[in-house]
Design a protein around this motif. Structure first.
Motif, PDB file in Angstrom:
ATOM      1  N   MET A   1       0.842  -1.179   0.000  1.00 48.21           N
ATOM      2  CA  MET A   1       0.000   0.000   0.000  1.00 48.21           C
ATOM      3  C   MET A   1       0.884   1.238   0.000  1.00 48.21           C
ATOM      4  O   MET A   1       1.804   1.345   0.800  1.00 48.21           O
ATOM      5  CB  MET A   1      -0.913  -0.025   1.227  1.00 48.21           C
ATOM      6  N   GLN A   2       0.614   2.139  -0.887  1.00 48.01           N
ATOM      7  CA  GLN A   2       1.362   3.391  -1.019  1.00 48.01           C
ATOM      8  C   GLN A   2       0.880   4.399   0.021  1.00 48.01           C
ATOM      9  O   GLN A   2      -0.324   4.570   0.189  1.00 48.01           O
ATOM     10  CB  GLN A   2       1.143   3.940  -2.435  1.00 48.01           C
ATOM     11  N   PRO A   3       1.788   5.066   0.739  1.00 48.03           N
ATOM     12  CA  PRO A   3       1.354   6.083   1.697  1.00 48.03           C
ATOM     13  C   PRO A   3       0.571   7.193   0.990  1.00 48.03           C
ATOM     14  O   PRO A   3       0.923   7.589  -0.124  1.00 48.03           O
ATOM     15  CB  PRO A   3       2.660   6.636   2.257  1.00 48.03           C
ATOM     16  N   SER A   5      -0.820  10.893  -0.073  1.00 48.53           N
ATOM     17  CA  SER A   5      -0.088  12.137  -0.316  1.00 48.53           C
ATOM     18  C   SER A   5      -0.169  13.104   0.856  1.00 48.53           C
ATOM     19  O   SER A   5       0.746  13.878   1.084  1.00 48.53           O
ATOM     20  CB  SER A   5      -0.611  12.819  -1.580  1.00 48.53           C
ATOM     21  N   TRP A  71      -5.129   4.120   5.124  1.00 44.84           N
ATOM     22  CA  TRP A  71      -3.732   3.937   5.522  1.00 44.84           C
ATOM     23  C   TRP A  71      -3.638   3.594   7.011  1.00 44.84           C
ATOM     24  O   TRP A  71      -3.039   2.597   7.402  1.00 44.84           O
ATOM     25  CB  TRP A  71      -2.924   5.195   5.218  1.00 44.84           C
TER      26      TRP A  71
END
Length: 82
Positions: A1-3, A5, A71
């Motif tokens: 999972m991408q943090p 923005s 997140w």
């Protein structure tokens, strides 16, 4: 999972992994996704009247709020020591 923005905005107090870095600031790691999403919207619209949170969340879109909630809900909560 991408943090997300906008993570830096929250991480200053709540930590990147959702473990608070300041006394009195709640941990967000592992919290229920719907709870976090709703709480963030309530801070943004003033229903939860915390000036610092309203200022921080005010310019954040629904999509960004959702990304932040996802997140933090996906992070592992801090282990409780006996």
């Amino acid at each position: 999972m991408q943090p997300p923005s906008r993570l830096g905005l929250c991480a200053a107090c709540h930590g990147t992994a959702g473990r608070a870095t300041q006394p009195g600031v709640p941990n967000l790691a592992g919290q229920n996704l719907d709870y976090l999403r709703d709480a963030l919207k309530q801070y943004r619209n003033g229903r939860r009247n915390v000036a610092l949170m309203r200022a921080a969340i005010g310019p954040v879109s629904d999509a960004e709020l959702d990304a932040l909630a996802r997140w933090y809900s996906a992070q592992s909560p801090q282990a409780v020591l006996p």
